[in-house]
Motif scaffolding. Structure first.
Motif, PDB file in Angstrom:
ATOM      1  N   ILE A  20       0.842  -1.199   0.000  1.00  0.00           N
ATOM      2  CA  ILE A  20       0.000   0.000   0.000  1.00  0.00           C
ATOM      3  C   ILE A  20       0.881   1.255   0.000  1.00  0.00           C
ATOM      4  O   ILE A  20       0.677   2.177  -0.795  1.00  0.00           O
ATOM      5  N   LYS A  21       1.883   1.287   0.881  1.00  0.00           N
ATOM      6  CA  LYS A  21       2.779   2.442   0.972  1.00  0.00           C
ATOM      7  C   LYS A  21       3.527   2.662  -0.343  1.00  0.00           C
ATOM      8  O   LYS A  21       3.699   3.802  -0.781  1.00  0.00           O
ATOM      9  N   ASP A  22       3.974   1.581  -0.960  1.00  0.00           N
ATOM     10  CA  ASP A  22       4.691   1.693  -2.227  1.00  0.00           C
ATOM     11  C   ASP A  22       3.797   2.285  -3.313  1.00  0.00           C
ATOM     12  O   ASP A  22       4.211   3.159  -4.074  1.00  0.00           O
ATOM     13  N   LEU A  23       2.556   1.825  -3.400  1.00  0.00           N
ATOM     14  CA  LEU A  23       1.618   2.360  -4.398  1.00  0.00           C
ATOM     15  C   LEU A  23       1.328   3.840  -4.142  1.00  0.00           C
ATOM     16  O   LEU A  23       1.282   4.646  -5.077  1.00  0.00           O
ATOM     17  N   ILE A  24       1.166   4.198  -2.890  1.00  0.00           N
ATOM     18  CA  ILE A  24       0.913   5.609  -2.560  1.00  0.00           C
ATOM     19  C   ILE A  24       2.127   6.455  -2.923  1.00  0.00           C
ATOM     20  O   ILE A  24       1.997   7.524  -3.520  1.00  0.00           O
ATOM     21  N   GLU A  25       3.313   5.970  -2.573  1.00  0.00           N
ATOM     22  CA  GLU A  25       4.549   6.719  -2.819  1.00  0.00           C
ATOM     23  C   GLU A  25       4.834   6.891  -4.309  1.00  0.00           C
ATOM     24  O   GLU A  25       5.253   7.956  -4.750  1.00  0.00           O
ATOM     25  N   THR A  55      -0.400  10.971   2.775  1.00  0.00           N
ATOM     26  CA  THR A  55       0.499  10.021   3.401  1.00  0.00           C
ATOM     27  C   THR A  55      -0.288   8.919   4.100  1.00  0.00           C
ATOM     28  O   THR A  55      -1.402   9.140   4.582  1.00  0.00           O
ATOM     29  N   PHE A  56       0.323   7.757   4.157  1.00  0.00           N
ATOM     30  CA  PHE A  56      -0.259   6.602   4.827  1.00  0.00           C
ATOM     31  C   PHE A  56      -0.279   6.841   6.326  1.00  0.00           C
ATOM     32  O   PHE A  56       0.692   7.307   6.905  1.00  0.00           O
ATOM     33  N   ARG A  57      -1.406   6.531   6.964  1.00  0.00           N
ATOM     34  CA  ARG A  57      -1.497   6.646   8.426  1.00  0.00           C
ATOM     35  C   ARG A  57      -1.801   5.311   9.083  1.00  0.00           C
ATOM     36  O   ARG A  57      -1.353   5.059  10.182  1.00  0.00           O
ATOM     37  N   GLY A  58      -2.600   4.459   8.387  1.00  0.00           N
ATOM     38  CA  GLY A  58      -2.912   3.194   9.026  1.00  0.00           C
ATOM     39  C   GLY A  58      -3.704   2.247   8.145  1.00  0.00           C
ATOM     40  O   GLY A  58      -4.200   2.621   7.077  1.00  0.00           O
ATOM     41  N   PHE A  59      -3.791   0.995   8.606  1.00  0.00           N
ATOM     42  CA  PHE A  59      -4.562  -0.037   7.918  1.00  0.00           C
ATOM     43  C   PHE A  59      -5.179  -0.921   8.991  1.00  0.00           C
ATOM     44  O   PHE A  59      -4.480  -1.445   9.863  1.00  0.00           O
ATOM     45  N   GLU A  60      -6.507  -1.051   8.921  1.00  0.00           N
ATOM     46  CA  GLU A  60      -7.210  -1.831   9.932  1.00  0.00           C
ATOM     47  C   GLU A  60      -8.522  -2.345   9.353  1.00  0.00           C
ATOM     48  O   GLU A  60      -9.296  -1.570   8.778  1.00  0.00           O
ATOM     49  N   ASN A  61      -8.771  -3.636   9.479  1.00  0.00           N
ATOM     50  CA  ASN A  61     -10.014  -4.263   9.017  1.00  0.00           C
ATOM     51  C   ASN A  61     -10.331  -3.926   7.562  1.00  0.00           C
ATOM     52  O   ASN A  61     -11.474  -3.640   7.217  1.00  0.00           O
ATOM     53  N   GLY A  62      -9.315  -3.923   6.704  1.00  0.00           N
ATOM     54  CA  GLY A  62      -9.518  -3.663   5.284  1.00  0.00           C
ATOM     55  C   GLY A  62      -9.634  -2.194   4.920  1.00  0.00           C
ATOM     56  O   GLY A  62      -9.843  -1.851   3.764  1.00  0.00           O
ATOM     57  N   ILE A  63      -9.512  -1.314   5.896  1.00  0.00           N
ATOM     58  CA  ILE A  63      -9.642   0.121   5.660  1.00  0.00           C
ATOM     59  C   ILE A  63      -8.266   0.778   5.720  1.00  0.00           C
ATOM     60  O   ILE A  63      -7.520   0.602   6.683  1.00  0.00           O
ATOM     61  N   VAL A  64      -7.929   1.549   4.678  1.00  0.00           N
ATOM     62  CA  VAL A  64      -6.688   2.305   4.624  1.00  0.00           C
ATOM     63  C   VAL A  64      -6.999   3.728   5.067  1.00  0.00           C
ATOM     64  O   VAL A  64      -7.935   4.348   4.560  1.00  0.00           O
ATOM     65  N   TYR A  65      -6.223   4.238   6.014  1.00  0.00           N
ATOM     66  CA  TYR A  65      -6.395   5.591   6.514  1.00  0.00           C
ATOM     67  C   TYR A  65      -5.263   6.461   5.976  1.00  0.00           C
ATOM     68  O   TYR A  65      -4.089   6.101   6.109  1.00  0.00           O
ATOM     69  N   LEU A  66      -5.627   7.569   5.348  1.00  0.00           N
ATOM     70  CA  LEU A  66      -4.655   8.463   4.734  1.00  0.00           C
ATOM     71  C   LEU A  66      -4.801   9.877   5.291  1.00  0.00           C
ATOM     72  O   LEU A  66      -5.915  10.340   5.532  1.00  0.00           O
ATOM     73  N   LEU A 110      -7.515   2.257  -7.176  1.00  0.00           N
ATOM     74  CA  LEU A 110      -6.136   1.844  -7.441  1.00  0.00           C
ATOM     75  C   LEU A 110      -5.690   0.799  -6.421  1.00  0.00           C
ATOM     76  O   LEU A 110      -5.167  -0.264  -6.794  1.00  0.00           O
ATOM     77  N   LEU A 111      -5.885   1.102  -5.142  1.00  0.00           N
ATOM     78  CA  LEU A 111      -5.446   0.179  -4.102  1.00  0.00           C
ATOM     79  C   LEU A 111      -6.215  -1.138  -4.155  1.00  0.00           C
ATOM     80  O   LEU A 111      -5.621  -2.202  -4.005  1.00  0.00           O
ATOM     81  N   ARG A 112      -7.519  -1.080  -4.385  1.00  0.00           N
ATOM     82  CA  ARG A 112      -8.317  -2.313  -4.493  1.00  0.00           C
ATOM     83  C   ARG A 112      -7.836  -3.185  -5.647  1.00  0.00           C
ATOM     84  O   ARG A 112      -7.839  -4.404  -5.543  1.00  0.00           O
ATOM     85  N   HIS A 113      -7.443  -2.554  -6.729  1.00  0.00           N
ATOM     86  CA  HIS A 113      -6.984  -3.297  -7.910  1.00  0.00           C
ATOM     87  C   HIS A 113      -5.716  -4.094  -7.596  1.00  0.00           C
ATOM     88  O   HIS A 113      -5.592  -5.249  -7.991  1.00  0.00           O
ATOM     89  N   PHE A 114      -4.771  -3.467  -6.907  1.00  0.00           N
ATOM     90  CA  PHE A 114      -3.482  -4.101  -6.641  1.00  0.00           C
ATOM     91  C   PHE A 114      -3.417  -4.840  -5.302  1.00  0.00           C
ATOM     92  O   PHE A 114      -2.561  -5.705  -5.116  1.00  0.00           O
ATOM     93  N   VAL A 115      -4.281  -4.472  -4.371  1.00  0.00           N
ATOM     94  CA  VAL A 115      -4.250  -5.073  -3.028  1.00  0.00           C
ATOM     95  C   VAL A 115      -5.663  -5.534  -2.675  1.00  0.00           C
ATOM     96  O   VAL A 115      -6.482  -4.742  -2.182  1.00  0.00           O
ATOM     97  N   PRO A 116      -5.966  -6.814  -2.913  1.00  0.00           N
ATOM     98  CA  PRO A 116      -7.327  -7.318  -2.678  1.00  0.00           C
ATOM     99  C   PRO A 116      -7.811  -7.150  -1.231  1.00  0.00           C
ATOM    100  O   PRO A 116      -9.028  -7.081  -0.997  1.00  0.00           O
ATOM    101  N   GLU A 117      -6.901  -7.033  -0.287  1.00  0.00           N
ATOM    102  CA  GLU A 117      -7.292  -6.873   1.126  1.00  0.00           C
ATOM    103  C   GLU A 117      -7.918  -5.501   1.409  1.00  0.00           C
ATOM    104  O   GLU A 117      -8.592  -5.333   2.419  1.00  0.00           O
ATOM    105  N   VAL A 118      -7.711  -4.539   0.540  1.00  0.00           N
ATOM    106  CA  VAL A 118      -8.252  -3.189   0.735  1.00  0.00           C
ATOM    107  C   VAL A 118      -9.729  -3.174   0.373  1.00  0.00           C
ATOM    108  O   VAL A 118     -10.112  -3.529  -0.737  1.00  0.00           O
TER     109      VAL A 118
END
Length: 184
Positions: free
Chosen positions: A116-121, A136-147, A170-178
């Protein structure tokens, strides 16, 4: 010295390009004069009536205004930036360091978080910097990305659409957990 200005998707924020490096590394955002004590430039920008926030990128300064018209405060902002760089004053005081935002995520998700961080960066931040902001990335919890949204992105009318339709897809496409992306 010639300072270019660019509009951003946020009508309350203008991007000022002084034609030289503003910050050597990272980004910084100041939401008040009290927060800006480590930056002589930000301090002076807050002295311009109508300035609500200041954001430093690598080669630009994004200034967010209050309800004032740009025609009233733009000359003052340009004057402060020009004088600051013409007198070779530091943007940040030597003792000042950017405060690190705490990240939160479960260690079992470390590999997912790195992706996730790499895709954002590599894909998100460069595009957002063009618009005078940062995410910027702040967190990831229960499938939710916090920015964290900064600069022109903070309070921008199109930021919700950017999050939902751009970054989230974008994140859903590359990271199914999002499952979802949310601002903090």
């Amino acid at each position: 010295m010639f300072i270019q200005t660019e509009s951003t998707p946020n009508p309350a924020t203008l991007k000022f390009l002084p034609g030289r490096t503003v910050l050597d590394y990272g980004t910084l955002e100041f939401r008040s004069k009290d927060e800006a004590d480590a930056s002589p430039l930000a301090q002076r920008l807050f002295d311009v009536p109508g300035v609500a926030a200041v954001f430093f990128g690598s080669d630009f300064i994004a200034v967010t205004k209050t309800d004032t018209d740009w025609q009233h405060i733009k000359p003052g902002v340009l004057g402060v930036i020009m004088e600051h760089f013409m007198t070779d004053q530091p943007v940040m005081l030597d003792s000042a360091g950017g405060k690190a935002d705490d990240e939160f995520y479960d260690e079992k998700d470390a590999e997912t978080v790195e992706l996730i961080k790499d895709l954002i960066e590599t894909r998100v931040r460069p595009a957002v910097a063009n618009d005078g902001g940062d995410i910027t990335f702040r967190g990831f919890e229960n499938g939710i990305v916090y920015l964290a949204m900064k600069g022109a992105c903070s309070g921008c009318p199109s930021s919700t659409a950017t999050l939902r339709h751009g970054i989230q897809n974008l994140l859903r496409h590359f990271v199914p957990e999002v499952e979802e992306v949310r601002p903090v």
